[in-house]
Design a protein around this motif. Structure first.
Motif, PDB file in Angstrom:
ATOM      1  N   MET A 152     -81.566  86.397 -44.896  1.00 38.60           N
ATOM      2  CA  MET A 152     -80.927  85.741 -44.210  1.00 38.60           C
ATOM      3  C   MET A 152     -80.022  84.717 -45.120  1.00 38.60           C
ATOM      4  N   ALA A 153     -78.528  84.549 -45.039  1.00 37.75           N
ATOM      5  CA  ALA A 153     -77.743  83.954 -45.904  1.00 37.75           C
ATOM      6  C   ALA A 153     -77.731  82.515 -45.352  1.00 37.75           C
ATOM      7  N   LYS A 154     -78.011  81.414 -46.172  1.00 35.14           N
ATOM      8  CA  LYS A 154     -77.819  80.038 -45.703  1.00 35.14           C
ATOM      9  C   LYS A 154     -76.607  79.375 -46.652  1.00 35.14           C
ATOM     10  N   GLU A 155     -76.115  78.530 -46.070  1.00 38.26           N
ATOM     11  CA  GLU A 155     -74.948  77.797 -46.432  1.00 38.26           C
ATOM     12  C   GLU A 155     -75.603  76.220 -46.784  1.00 38.26           C
ATOM     13  N   ILE A 156     -75.644  75.821 -47.795  1.00 40.40           N
ATOM     14  CA  ILE A 156     -76.052  74.437 -48.016  1.00 40.40           C
ATOM     15  C   ILE A 156     -74.835  73.691 -48.919  1.00 40.40           C
ATOM     16  N   GLU A 157     -74.237  72.724 -48.020  1.00 38.46           N
ATOM     17  CA  GLU A 157     -73.124  72.024 -48.886  1.00 38.46           C
ATOM     18  C   GLU A 157     -72.734  70.564 -48.574  1.00 38.46           C
ATOM     19  N   ARG A 158     -72.351  69.988 -49.534  1.00 43.36           N
ATOM     20  CA  ARG A 158     -71.915  68.366 -49.298  1.00 43.36           C
ATOM     21  C   ARG A 158     -70.398  68.392 -49.329  1.00 43.36           C
ATOM     22  N   LYS A 159     -69.719  67.469 -48.446  1.00 41.57           N
ATOM     23  CA  LYS A 159     -68.203  67.632 -48.288  1.00 41.57           C
ATOM     24  C   LYS A 159     -67.877  66.119 -48.592  1.00 41.57           C
ATOM     25  N   PHE A 160     -66.784  65.916 -49.411  1.00 40.59           N
ATOM     26  CA  PHE A 160     -66.265  64.470 -49.887  1.00 40.59           C
ATOM     27  C   PHE A 160     -64.543  64.391 -49.599  1.00 40.59           C
ATOM     28  N   LEU A 161     -64.292  63.543 -49.462  1.00 40.64           N
ATOM     29  CA  LEU A 161     -62.846  63.041 -49.707  1.00 40.64           C
ATOM     30  C   LEU A 161     -62.540  63.074 -51.308  1.00 40.64           C
TER      31      LEU A 161
ATOM     32  N   LEU B 231     -69.650  84.431 -39.776  1.00 40.53           N
ATOM     33  CA  LEU B 231     -70.290  83.615 -38.682  1.00 40.53           C
ATOM     34  C   LEU B 231     -71.301  82.678 -39.012  1.00 40.53           C
ATOM     35  N   LYS B 232     -71.096  81.554 -38.473  1.00 38.12           N
ATOM     36  CA  LYS B 232     -71.939  80.378 -38.882  1.00 38.12           C
ATOM     37  C   LYS B 232     -72.882  80.136 -37.637  1.00 38.12           C
TER      38      LYS B 232
ATOM     39  N   LEU C 178     -75.531  69.718 -43.304  1.00 35.43           N
ATOM     40  CA  LEU C 178     -75.744  70.011 -44.741  1.00 35.43           C
ATOM     41  C   LEU C 178     -76.036  71.689 -44.635  1.00 35.43           C
ATOM     42  N   SER C 179     -76.616  72.491 -43.744  1.00 36.06           N
ATOM     43  CA  SER C 179     -77.356  73.391 -43.982  1.00 36.06           C
ATOM     44  C   SER C 179     -77.386  74.438 -42.631  1.00 36.06           C
ATOM     45  N   ARG C 180     -76.681  75.574 -42.838  1.00 35.96           N
ATOM     46  CA  ARG C 180     -76.570  76.470 -41.664  1.00 35.96           C
ATOM     47  C   ARG C 180     -76.663  77.885 -42.078  1.00 35.96           C
TER      48      ARG C 180
END
Length: 165
Positions: A1-10, A53-54, A60-62
């Motif tokens: 299974m692939a996991k996306e873990i990211e943080r987002k900023f201006l 597909l998410k 933070l993680s999907r």
């Protein structure tokens, strides 16, 4: 299974441009959008295209599944997107062992610039570059899905876009 873990900023200012690559244009639309999942299609200015597909509700993680598809099929799918097809240029910056993706939006979100950093673990603590501003991880106003489906005509936030300097 692939996991996306990211943080987002201006993004604060334009200093990032001095260290970014040349960038690639992206057109992105949502074919299906629900609270806990989405199916999006993207075309890239370099001729690539993909279907993603998410699944998941946390910011933070999907779970994420991405498939390369034919550019003609992707372009046709964009005609069926719900809401607005987002337009942006994505740049990459390598900083202290992490790749930062900077999205500079066009169209109705022109002027908005967001930086995302993908992580291997939720415990990762990347060094934050000096051109990164306020963290917006989990702020739905900066979610591509929300932006694409929003009926607003001005942009996702009630504050000026931080692009001076």
């Amino acid at each position: 299974m692939a996991k996306e873990i990211e943080r987002k900023f201006l993004v604060s200012g334009k200093r990032w441009r001095h260290v970014a690559d040349a960038g690639v244009t992206i057109r992105q639309g949502y074919l299906v959008a629900m609270d806990d999942r989405s199916l999006r299609v993207r075309t890239y200015g370099d001729g690539r295209s993909c279907l993603t597909l998410k699944i998941g509700k946390t910011a933070l993680s999907r779970d994420e599944y991405e498939f390369d598809i034919d550019i003609g099929v992707a372009t046709d799918m964009l005609r069926h997107a719900v809401g607005t097809v987002l337009e942006k240029v994505r740049y990459e910056v390598e900083h202290e062992g992490f790749t930062w993706e900077i999205d500079e939006y066009g169209g109705r979100y022109s002027g908005l610039v967001i930086a995302e950093v993908e992580l291997d673990s939720e415990a990762d603590l990347p060094e934050i570059p000096d051109w990164v501003g306020r963290e917006v991880t989990g702020d739905d106003r900066y979610s591509n899905q929300v932006m694409a489906l929003s009926a607003a005509t001005t942009g996702p936030v009630d504050e000026p876009h931080p692009q001076s300097g």
